[in-house]
Design a protein around this motif. Structure first.
Motif, PDB file in Angstrom:
ATOM      1  N   ARG A   1       4.535 -48.621  -4.579  1.00 45.78           N
ATOM      2  CA  ARG A   1       5.177 -48.728  -3.264  1.00 45.78           C
ATOM      3  C   ARG A   1       4.129 -48.902  -2.161  1.00 45.78           C
ATOM      4  O   ARG A   1       4.327 -49.670  -1.213  1.00 45.78           O
ATOM      5  CB  ARG A   1       6.053 -47.501  -2.996  1.00 45.78           C
ATOM      6  N   VAL A   2       3.011 -48.196  -2.291  1.00 49.60           N
ATOM      7  CA  VAL A   2       1.919 -48.344  -1.318  1.00 49.60           C
ATOM      8  C   VAL A   2       1.395 -49.780  -1.324  1.00 49.60           C
ATOM      9  O   VAL A   2       1.203 -50.401  -0.269  1.00 49.60           O
ATOM     10  CB  VAL A   2       0.771 -47.360  -1.627  1.00 49.60           C
ATOM     11  N   LEU A   3       1.176 -50.324  -2.506  1.00 51.05           N
ATOM     12  CA  LEU A   3       0.604 -51.664  -2.604  1.00 51.05           C
ATOM     13  C   LEU A   3       1.578 -52.735  -2.116  1.00 51.05           C
ATOM     14  O   LEU A   3       1.166 -53.716  -1.480  1.00 51.05           O
ATOM     15  CB  LEU A   3       0.170 -51.942  -4.044  1.00 51.05           C
ATOM     16  N   LYS A   4       2.858 -52.552  -2.380  1.00 51.45           N
ATOM     17  CA  LYS A   4       3.834 -53.527  -1.883  1.00 51.45           C
ATOM     18  C   LYS A   4       3.921 -53.475  -0.361  1.00 51.45           C
ATOM     19  O   LYS A   4       4.097 -54.515   0.294  1.00 51.45           O
ATOM     20  CB  LYS A   4       5.198 -53.279  -2.529  1.00 51.45           C
ATOM     21  N   ALA A   5       3.778 -52.278   0.211  1.00 54.08           N
ATOM     22  CA  ALA A   5       3.740 -52.171   1.672  1.00 54.08           C
ATOM     23  C   ALA A   5       2.476 -52.825   2.220  1.00 54.08           C
ATOM     24  O   ALA A   5       2.501 -53.510   3.252  1.00 54.08           O
ATOM     25  CB  ALA A   5       3.806 -50.703   2.087  1.00 54.08           C
ATOM     26  N   THR A   6       1.372 -52.644   1.523  1.00 52.68           N
ATOM     27  CA  THR A   6       0.102 -53.249   1.932  1.00 52.68           C
ATOM     28  C   THR A   6       0.187 -54.770   1.910  1.00 52.68           C
ATOM     29  O   THR A   6      -0.371 -55.453   2.777  1.00 52.68           O
ATOM     30  CB  THR A   6      -1.028 -52.769   1.002  1.00 52.68           C
ATOM     31  N   ALA A   7       0.888 -55.310   0.928  1.00 45.77           N
ATOM     32  CA  ALA A   7       1.024 -56.765   0.806  1.00 45.77           C
ATOM     33  C   ALA A   7       1.727 -57.376   2.014  1.00 45.77           C
ATOM     34  O   ALA A   7       1.605 -58.581   2.256  1.00 45.77           O
ATOM     35  CB  ALA A   7       1.776 -57.116  -0.473  1.00 45.77           C
ATOM     36  N   ARG A   8       2.437 -56.548   2.787  1.00 40.13           N
ATOM     37  CA  ARG A   8       3.173 -57.056   3.948  1.00 40.13           C
ATOM     38  C   ARG A   8       2.381 -56.944   5.256  1.00 40.13           C
ATOM     39  O   ARG A   8       2.880 -57.352   6.309  1.00 40.13           O
ATOM     40  CB  ARG A   8       4.507 -56.312   4.079  1.00 40.13           C
ATOM     41  N   ILE A   9       1.161 -56.406   5.214  1.00 42.86           N
ATOM     42  CA  ILE A   9       0.347 -56.334   6.438  1.00 42.86           C
ATOM     43  C   ILE A   9      -0.093 -57.744   6.808  1.00 42.86           C
ATOM     44  O   ILE A   9      -0.732 -58.429   6.007  1.00 42.86           O
ATOM     45  CB  ILE A   9      -0.888 -55.438   6.242  1.00 42.86           C
TER      46      ILE A   9
END
Length: 203
Positions: A125-133
């Motif tokens: 979930r952290v990495l998927k959120a990071t992918a949206r930065i």
């Protein structure tokens, strides 16, 4: 196995001068037709040294930065994904092209499918959120923890980013310490700083 056997037979009959790369490409194509290849990989030059990229039929599964042991990376993929791995630069031309465009300042987002299977649970979930930065923006470990569902799990968010299997494409370099410091980065802080300056996120 018929297609693979046919390619091997043709290779035995081929003139001595036939390009090895062509024969290898044909063998990989035949193996893929027989569903004998699960992971393809290639080595890619970058301004930060040689990268190793790997992909499955679902998408990019690994990008190993310069300085990491590539043999260990491939062994890890063989254990965690599949031992059926082939080197096939041509199969990763799209990834190579988008990375080249990014490093040249001509691309601000990647249009590549990703295979997230090396990450799970909170880390995923952290990495998927990071992918949206967005390009040119930064966020914090705390913000990523909050987006992943637990704003108090800042350290766990940092660990998730440290274990990012697809850096650059999943831009963990855009995540900074809550107080504004650079934080850590698998490719080293000079690379993190250089990427952020290239994107115009810091001066």
């Amino acid at each position: 196995m018929a297609a693979v056997d046919e390619v091997l037979a043709r290779a035995r009959r081929a003139p001595a001068g036939e390009a090895l790369a062509t024969a290898t490409a044909r063998l990989i194509e035949a193996a893929e037709e027989e569903k004998l290849v699960d992971v393809v990989f290639a080595r890619v030059d970058s301004p930060f040294g040689e990268l190793l990229i790997a992909s499955t039929p679902k998408g990019v599964v690994q990008l190993s930065l310069h300085g990491y042991d590539q043999n260990e990376t491939l062994e890890d993929l063989a254990t965690k994904v599949s031992p059926r791995i082939f080197e096939s630069p041509r199969r990763l031309d799209d990834v190579r092209r988008e990375l080249d465009e990014y490093f040249a300042g001509k691309r601000k987002s990647f249009d590549l499918p990703l295979d997230w299977q090396l990450s799970h649970g909170f880390a995923l979930r952290v990495l998927k959120a990071t992918a949206r930065i967005p390009y040119g923006r930064v966020s914090s470990y705390r913000a990523m923890a909050e987006k992943a569902g637990n704003e108090r799990a800042t350290r766990a968010a940092g660990n998730a980013l440290g274990g990012n299997a697809i850096p650059i494409i999943v831009p963990c370099h855009r995540v900074l310490r809550t107080g504004g410091g650079l934080g850590g980065y698998g490719g080293g802080l000079p690379m993190k700083e250089a990427l952020l300056k290239m994107e115009g996120a810091i001066l």
